[in-house]
Design a protein around this motif. Sequence first.
Motif, mmCIF file in Angstrom:
data_model
loop_
_atom_site.group_PDB
_atom_site.id
_atom_site.type_symbol
_atom_site.label_atom_id
_atom_site.label_comp_id
_atom_site.label_asym_id
_atom_site.label_seq_id
_atom_site.Cartn_x
_atom_site.Cartn_y
_atom_site.Cartn_z
ATOM 1 N N MET A 1 11.930 14.865 79.065
ATOM 2 C CA MET A 1 11.267 13.386 79.158
ATOM 3 C C MET A 1 11.088 12.678 80.505
ATOM 4 N N LYS A 2 10.791 11.908 80.833
ATOM 5 C CA LYS A 2 9.937 11.657 81.913
ATOM 6 C C LYS A 2 11.441 10.019 82.278
ATOM 7 N N PRO A 3 11.611 10.245 83.474
ATOM 8 C CA PRO A 3 12.348 8.782 83.359
ATOM 9 C C PRO A 3 11.263 7.501 83.451
ATOM 10 N N LEU A 4 12.321 6.347 83.025
ATOM 11 C CA LEU A 4 11.706 5.127 82.378
ATOM 12 C C LEU A 4 11.769 4.712 84.686
ATOM 13 N N LEU A 5 10.489 3.744 84.768
ATOM 14 C CA LEU A 5 10.205 3.087 86.079
ATOM 15 C C LEU A 5 10.793 1.386 85.850
ATOM 16 N N VAL A 6 11.660 0.871 86.222
ATOM 17 C CA VAL A 6 11.622 -0.147 86.145
ATOM 18 C C VAL A 6 11.962 -0.956 87.366
ATOM 19 N N GLU A 27 22.927 -4.086 85.742
ATOM 20 C CA GLU A 27 24.058 -3.292 84.273
ATOM 21 C C GLU A 27 23.695 -2.602 83.244
ATOM 22 N N ALA A 28 22.631 -2.775 82.931
ATOM 23 C CA ALA A 28 22.417 -2.453 81.730
ATOM 24 C C ALA A 28 21.727 -0.950 81.553
ATOM 25 N N MET A 29 21.565 -0.987 83.145
ATOM 26 C CA MET A 29 20.843 1.060 83.695
ATOM 27 C C MET A 29 21.836 1.675 83.144
ATOM 28 N N ALA A 30 23.568 1.036 83.623
ATOM 29 C CA ALA A 30 24.440 2.007 84.013
ATOM 30 C C ALA A 30 24.600 3.376 83.516
ATOM 31 N N PRO A 31 24.320 2.798 81.957
ATOM 32 C CA PRO A 31 24.777 4.256 81.444
ATOM 33 C C PRO A 31 23.775 5.081 80.729
ATOM 34 N N PHE A 32 22.900 5.121 81.752
ATOM 35 C CA PHE A 32 21.793 5.566 81.900
ATOM 36 C C PHE A 32 21.555 6.762 82.502
ATOM 37 N N GLY A 33 22.307 6.689 84.014
ATOM 38 C CA GLY A 33 22.138 7.414 84.229
ATOM 39 C C GLY A 33 20.452 7.966 85.450
ATOM 40 N N GLU A 34 20.000 8.478 85.631
ATOM 41 C CA GLU A 34 19.179 9.285 86.238
ATOM 42 C C GLU A 34 17.343 8.983 85.393
ATOM 43 N N GLN A 35 17.834 9.227 83.677
ATOM 44 C CA GLN A 35 16.455 8.005 83.350
ATOM 45 C C GLN A 35 16.263 7.245 83.227
ATOM 46 N N VAL A 36 17.045 5.918 83.970
ATOM 47 C CA VAL A 36 16.069 5.095 84.311
ATOM 48 C C VAL A 36 15.753 4.865 85.568
ATOM 49 N N GLY A 37 15.213 4.159 86.693
ATOM 50 C CA GLY A 37 15.047 4.080 88.280
ATOM 51 C C GLY A 37 14.710 2.899 87.973
ATOM 52 N N LEU A 38 14.998 1.782 89.175
ATOM 53 C CA LEU A 38 14.469 0.954 89.528
ATOM 54 C C LEU A 38 14.000 0.827 90.810
ATOM 55 N N GLU A 39 12.456 0.048 90.774
ATOM 56 C CA GLU A 39 12.503 -0.727 92.381
ATOM 57 C C GLU A 39 11.822 -1.570 91.992
#
Length: 97
Positions: A1-6, A27-39
């Motif tokens: 599964m490709k990580p989400l890009l926020v 805060e919302a991303m914390a439990p998801f680790g590398e599954q969710v990225g932020l830019e």
Amino acid sequence: MKPLLVELIYEGDHCIPCVYMLETVEEAMAPFGEQVGLELVYLRQKEGGRRYQALSEDLGKPAPIPSIFINGKLYFNITPPVEDLQETFRALLGPGE
């Protein structure tokens, strides 16, 4: 599964709603680790300005400031509760996440 890009449309640290939204996303991303990225789409930088323009064109109007795009699609134009954002991440990541 490709990580989400926020992507967070972010005017700067002087923009209190932007700061609150960033804190909520982190805060919302914390439990998801590398599954969710932020830019940060930081409007005061040339690259951020270009990305803002591209997102706005896809949206058909100027993107709200601040706002949260996930994988290029506008999801929130106001700061959501952490739980709502996490629920969105889980739904987009699919079963078993």
